[in-house]
Every structure is written in structure tokens, then in C-alpha cells.
Design a protein around this motif. Structure first.
Motif, PDB file in Angstrom:
ATOM      1  N   GLY A  86      12.881  -3.556 -13.294  1.00  0.00           N
ATOM      2  CA  GLY A  86      13.200  -4.091 -11.969  1.00  0.00           C
ATOM      3  C   GLY A  86      12.337  -3.526 -10.844  1.00  0.00           C
ATOM      4  N   SER A  87      11.317  -2.733 -11.194  1.00  0.00           N
ATOM      5  CA  SER A  87      10.470  -2.188 -10.124  1.00  0.00           C
ATOM      6  C   SER A  87       9.439  -3.219  -9.658  1.00  0.00           C
ATOM      7  CB  SER A  87       9.774  -0.898 -10.574  1.00  0.00           C
ATOM      8  OG  SER A  87       9.014  -1.128 -11.738  1.00  0.00           O
ATOM      9  N   VAL A 138       7.610   0.977  -3.755  1.00  0.00           N
ATOM     10  CA  VAL A 138       7.934  -0.452  -3.707  1.00  0.00           C
ATOM     11  C   VAL A 138       9.349  -0.760  -3.191  1.00  0.00           C
ATOM     12  CG1 VAL A 138       6.277  -1.074  -5.516  1.00  0.00           C
ATOM     13  CG2 VAL A 138       8.598  -0.461  -6.158  1.00  0.00           C
ATOM     14  N   ASP A 139       9.986   0.217  -2.532  1.00  0.00           N
ATOM     15  CA  ASP A 139      11.332  -0.076  -1.999  1.00  0.00           C
ATOM     16  C   ASP A 139      11.256  -1.162  -0.922  1.00  0.00           C
ATOM     17  OD1 ASP A 139      13.230   1.903  -3.287  1.00  0.00           O
ATOM     18  OD2 ASP A 139      11.623   3.216  -2.595  1.00  0.00           O
ATOM     19  N   ASP A 140      10.252  -1.038  -0.071  1.00  0.00           N
ATOM     20  CA  ASP A 140      10.045  -2.029   0.979  1.00  0.00           C
ATOM     21  C   ASP A 140       9.165  -3.129   0.374  1.00  0.00           C
ATOM     22  OD1 ASP A 140       9.501  -3.440   3.221  1.00  0.00           O
ATOM     23  OD2 ASP A 140       8.168  -1.931   4.111  1.00  0.00           O
ATOM     24  N   TYR A 194       2.054   3.712 -10.994  1.00  0.00           N
ATOM     25  CA  TYR A 194       3.520   3.825 -11.108  1.00  0.00           C
ATOM     26  C   TYR A 194       4.160   3.147  -9.892  1.00  0.00           C
ATOM     27  CZ  TYR A 194       8.008   6.522 -10.871  1.00  0.00           C
ATOM     28  OH  TYR A 194       9.330   6.915 -10.766  1.00  0.00           O
ATOM     29  N   LEU A 195       4.922   2.083 -10.144  1.00  0.00           N
ATOM     30  CA  LEU A 195       5.657   1.421  -9.063  1.00  0.00           C
ATOM     31  C   LEU A 195       6.967   2.190  -8.883  1.00  0.00           C
ATOM     32  CD1 LEU A 195       5.136  -2.361  -9.915  1.00  0.00           C
ATOM     33  CD2 LEU A 195       3.542  -0.719  -8.930  1.00  0.00           C
ATOM     34  N   ARG A 243       1.439  -6.817   1.388  1.00  0.00           N
ATOM     35  CA  ARG A 243       0.988  -5.446   1.649  1.00  0.00           C
ATOM     36  C   ARG A 243       0.817  -4.679   0.331  1.00  0.00           C
ATOM     37  NH1 ARG A 243       3.306  -0.799   1.634  1.00  0.00           N
ATOM     38  NH2 ARG A 243       5.436  -1.577   1.556  1.00  0.00           N
ATOM     39  N   LEU A 244       1.771  -4.862  -0.583  1.00  0.00           N
ATOM     40  CA  LEU A 244       1.708  -4.140  -1.861  1.00  0.00           C
ATOM     41  C   LEU A 244       0.497  -4.579  -2.692  1.00  0.00           C
ATOM     42  CD1 LEU A 244       5.495  -4.132  -2.820  1.00  0.00           C
ATOM     43  CD2 LEU A 244       4.129  -2.179  -2.057  1.00  0.00           C
ATOM     44  N   VAL A 245       0.224  -5.890  -2.687  1.00  0.00           N
ATOM     45  CA  VAL A 245      -0.925  -6.400  -3.439  1.00  0.00           C
ATOM     46  C   VAL A 245      -2.211  -5.820  -2.863  1.00  0.00           C
ATOM     47  CG1 VAL A 245      -2.289  -8.489  -3.864  1.00  0.00           C
ATOM     48  CG2 VAL A 245       0.152  -8.494  -4.311  1.00  0.00           C
ATOM     49  N   ASN A 246      -2.295  -5.768  -1.536  1.00  0.00           N
ATOM     50  CA  ASN A 246      -3.500  -5.201  -0.900  1.00  0.00           C
ATOM     51  C   ASN A 246      -3.687  -3.738  -1.277  1.00  0.00           C
ATOM     52  OD1 ASN A 246      -4.275  -7.518   0.304  1.00  0.00           O
ATOM     53  ND2 ASN A 246      -3.257  -7.105   2.252  1.00  0.00           N
ATOM     54  N   GLU A 247      -2.591  -2.978  -1.203  1.00  0.00           N
ATOM     55  CA  GLU A 247      -2.699  -1.546  -1.503  1.00  0.00           C
ATOM     56  C   GLU A 247      -3.106  -1.326  -2.966  1.00  0.00           C
ATOM     57  OE1 GLU A 247       0.605   0.924  -0.211  1.00  0.00           O
ATOM     58  OE2 GLU A 247      -0.100   2.600  -1.449  1.00  0.00           O
ATOM     59  N   LEU A 248      -2.495  -2.133  -3.836  1.00  0.00           N
ATOM     60  CA  LEU A 248      -2.776  -2.018  -5.270  1.00  0.00           C
ATOM     61  C   LEU A 248      -4.241  -2.338  -5.570  1.00  0.00           C
ATOM     62  CD1 LEU A 248      -1.556  -1.575  -8.054  1.00  0.00           C
ATOM     63  CD2 LEU A 248      -0.758  -3.942  -8.029  1.00  0.00           C
TER      64      LEU A 248
END
Ligand code: S3P
Length: 180
Positions: free
Chosen positions: A12-13, A152-154, A101-102, A159-164
Motif C-alpha cells: 500500500g505504499s 509518500v505520506d503526502d 524505499y517508498l 511531485r513524487l514522480v519528479n523527485e523519483l
């Protein structure tokens, strides 16, 4: 060859969702290890657990990682939450690529997976407590296996795709990963 991008984290992460989304800008196909195993076995993860037990499933996860050395192109690999628990798998991951690690808090995870019947390890009386306990045990292992930690709580997918992407491109620029 460029390393694979490997996503790990608790159930679920968001490994599959984030992996699928980042696979487009990276132009790298996604391989979801649960789905890979389900296709090979012709059964769902729950059915495999019920028919053969957890140990059998864990061996199929190792088989899947080993098969990833045969891929001709770098991929995005979304691993099942339990895959990094075996030392052998962590060793394979180090040779296969760049591991992210998410990381999510237990309460975030609980909200995302409650009511989900396809996760055999959470079919118990108190899934919230089970999640807390399993995450306490797994967090140090995930950290040990990771080259990068993404919070990944928020859940802001863009934004997450960019950071990754940024982390993967930065860490792997000009990097030839060791091959088997
Ligand atoms: C598991 C996670 C699941 C699946 C199996 C066991 C685990 O995958 O492999 O139910 O031990 O954490 P997801 O992390 O994709 O849910």
C-alpha cells in the motif's frame, strides 16, 4: 546497461502506482513482481499462499529477481513488500539496480489497504496493529536495502514522480551497473 529502477516498501505504499506513472517519462517498462509471479503460476497471490504457503511464494520472488538479469533494457521494478526481507534478494537487488524505499507512516498504510481482500498477510482481526508491528520489523531492512528514501505520506503524484526521476537520473548518470 543502465540499472533498473527498483521500488520497495510496505504493502500500500504506492509502488505499483508510482512505478506505472514514472515508467512513461523514463520510457522504461514496468515489471510488477506480484503480477509476474501470478502470470507464471496462473494463480493470484492469495491463491498461491493458500495452496502452497508463504515459503513457496518467497522462493518465486527470488526466481523473479534472478530473471531480471535477462532483461535487455532497464526496467522499473515494483517489488512485493516482502521481497527485500531475504538477504539473498537484497544482494540480487544491489546487482540489479538503484533501489528506492517508498516510506509511509503505518496510519497512512492502514487507510490505503483497509478492506483489501487481496493481501493475505492482512486478513487478521486487527490489521492496524499488524501493520504497525510488521512495519517496525521491516523498516530497518528496507532502509538497509535502499539507495534513496522517498516519503509518500503526502500523496502528490506529480511531485513524487519528479523527485523519483530526479534521484534515479542523478544517481545513475554514467553508471554501469555490475552484471551477472
Ligand atoms: C506482501 C506484499 C504483497 C504480496 C504478498 C506479500 C508482503 O505485495 O507480495 O501479499 O509480505 O508485504 P504488495 O507489497 O505489492 O502489496
Amino acid at each position: 546497461m543502465k540499472p533498473h529502477l527498483i521500488l520497495i516498501g510496505y504493502m500500500g505504499s504506492g509502488k505499483s502506482t508510482l512505478g506505472c506513472t514514472v515508467s512513461y517519462p523514463l520510457k522504461q517498462c514496468l515489471i510488477d513482481t506480484d503480477k509476474w509471479i501470478e502470470q507464471k503460476e496462473g494463480h493470484t497471490v492469495s491463491e498461491i499462499f493458500a495452496a502452497h504457503g508463504e515459503a513457496y511464494f518467497r522462493q518465486r520472488e527470488t526466481d523473479c529477481l534472478k530473471a531480471m538479469f535477462q532483461e535487455r533494457e532497464p526496467r522499473v521494478l515494483a517489488l512485493g513488500g516482502g521481497t527485500p526481507l531475504r538477504q539473498e534478494n537484497r544482494d540480487l537487488m544491489k546487482q540489479l539496480g538503484f533501489t528506492v524505499y517508498l516510506h509511509a507512516e503505518p496510519e497512512t498504510i492502514y487507510e490505503r489497504v483497509k478492506g483489501d481482500k487481496n493481501r493475505p498477510l492482512l486478513q487478521c482481526d486487527d490489521p492496524r496493529e499488524r501493520i504497525r508491528q510488521m512495519m517496525r520489523e521491516r523498516d530497518p531492512v528496507y532502509r538497509e536495502a535502499a539507495d534513496y528514501i522517498l516519503k509518500v505520506d503526502d500523496w502528490d503524484l506529480k511531485r513524487l514522480v519528479n523527485e523519483l526521476q530526479e534521484a534515479y537520473r542523478h544517481e545513475t548518470a554514467g553508471h554501469q551497473w555490475p552484471q551477472h
